[in-house]
Design an enzyme around this catalytic site. Structure first.
Site: not given
Length: 465
Positions: A41, A52, A183, A186, A444
């Site tokens: 699609g 991307k 526009g 996003y 971390h």
């Protein structure tokens, strides 16, 4: 051609449709999926995936330019980079082809029959598919409408010539010297940012008072600052009026009613998408509509028994992963499972620079529902990992009920925060409270520990700010 009778028929092989077909095949249903394009699609072929790839390529080129100019990590320099955009586009096409072949392979693995052509309903159980080799009739017990969406065209700026949609933008062989993006949602901001990094002079025109209007001002602010750093001109409260004669400048009208000309070589129109509800025989069905969308219940069943609608055609949010979840659900329902759709934990990701992630309720949405909330926010300026990446812009924010600390929403803006969307969505899906997040040991140094720090802040127990 021989007629086909099957148990499960899917119209559209986009993210919702192909997932529905694969899952149905896995569950043992005799399944057929129909599409006149390659599987995947809009998302796979001319949307999410190719955009991307180009965004990543533009990022890499921009970072190399920054290093060559001595603006990267101190002590890191390099020679002036070159950019062959046509080769980048070829690389992007290769990724798309690999994924197309992957979906086709999954169809075969799940014993799903792919019929190439355009389907048109004769009734709620039967379609005629017109393809290169003629027509074929398909009859099914259960039918899924997954026809997707298409770009909205402006009457003043019809597609053609220098006016393009996002689909054409992904196949440009060179970055436009001057690009006007009409526009500031996003899609427009993502692509505008990518082309700015690739060397285009970019102007973004948005009719609303701010770009990315679905996000609150705190999330948009770092993006605006980055756009300014990239030299992108952002014009808000401005409406596009069309092209100005032979010069082909873009004519716009400001909020004050003044007319201005925007010099440009290409106009990219990204004012939204609309569901594809025409051209496949909807008039032959008895379907209720919800505005431009097909109305469905919590199982995505339409007003007709045995007819389902999923993905963009079935309503907001128009996101690939939402369509995939719906596709899996309706396949399982057709196979006899009990399922309903819950939309509370659908993440929205904006692949701008910095990226934006939002899942669940924003502070304003919670307030509108009359919910008293506790908010926790941790800035990346206090994150050792963000500092070591050279990107301290942005933050993580947690929205929770004030009474029982149930997490209602999580938002973040920052470089690479799209990868935190899974943790955010999982927290909402599992009904986490602030104490659950705060009590989970996060590695971390990572950006993810900012999620824990935001929860600690909402509890009044902040450690590192």
């Amino acid at each position: 051609m021989n007629d086909i009778t099957c148990q499960f028929l899917v119209i559209g092989a986009g993210p919702g449709g192909y997932v529905a077909a694969i899952r149905a095949g896995q569950l043992g249903l005799d399944t057929v999926v129909v599409d006149d394009r390659k599987p995947g699609g809009t998302c796979l072929n001319i949307g999410c995936i190719p955009s991307k790839a180009l965004i990543h390529a533009a990022d890499e080129y921009f970072l190399m330019k920054e290093a060559a100019a001595g603006r990267a990590v101190p002590g890191v320099t390099g020679g002036a980079p070159s950019l062959d955009w046509a080769e980048v586009v070829g690389w992007k096409d290769g990724i798309v082809n690999r994924l197309n072949n992957g979906v086709t392979g999954l169809f075969k693995k799940s014993r799903v029959k792919l019929v190439e052509g355009r389907a048109r309903f004769l009734d709620g159980k039967t379609v005629i598919v017109t393809g290169e080799t003629g027509e074929q009739r398909i009859t099914a017990e259960t039918v899924v409408i997954a026809t997707g969406s298409e770009p909205v065209e402006l009457a003043a700026l019809p597609f053609g010539g220098k006016v393009i949609s996002s689909a054409e933008a992904l196949s440009l062989q060179t970055p436009p010297e001057r690009l006007a993006v009409v526009g500031g949602g996003y899609i427009g901001v993502e692509l505008g940012t990518a082309f700015a990094k690739a060397g285009s002079t970019v102007t973004i025109i948005e009719a609303a008072g701010e770009i990315l209007p679905v996000y609150d001002a705190d999330l948009v602010k770092p993006v605006r600052q980055r756009l300014a750093h990239l030299g992108v001109t952002v014009m808000t409260g401005v409406k596009a009026q069309g092209l100005a004669g032979e010069s082909s400048d873009l004519l716009v009208e400001t909020a004050a009613g003044e007319e201005r000309r925007i010099p440009c070589d290409t106009v990219l129109v990204t004012v939204g998408r609309r569901p594809v509800t025409e051209g496949w025989g909807r008039e032959e069905l008895v379907l209720d509509m919800d505005g431009p969308f097909i109305r469905t219940d919590e199982t995505r069943r339409t007003a007709m028994r045995g007819v389902y609608a999923i993905g963009d055609v079935a309503g907001e949010p128009m996101l690939a992963h939402k369509a995939m979840a719906e596709g899996e659900m309706v396949a399982e329902i057709a196979a006899g499972h009990r399922r309903v759709f819950d939309h509370r934990a659908i993440p929205a990701v904006c692949f701008t620079d910095p990226e934006i992630v939002s899942v669940g309720l924003s502070p304003a949405e919670a307030k509108a529902q009359g919910i008293d909330t506790s908010l926790g926010r941790f800035p990346f300026a206090a994150s050792g990992r963000a500092m070591s990446l050279g990107r301290e812009d942005g933050f993580v924010r947690v929205v929770a009920r004030a009474d029982n600390h149930l997490v209602l929403g999580i938002q973040a803006v920052g470089a690479g925060v799209s990868e935190l969307s899974a943790a955010f969505s999982l927290a909402l899906e599992m009904g986490a409270c602030l104490e659950d997040i705060a009590g989970t040991i996060h590695a971390h140094p990572t950006l993810g520990e900012s999620f824990q720090e935001a929860a600690l802040g909402a509890l009044g127990k902040a450690l590192h700010i």
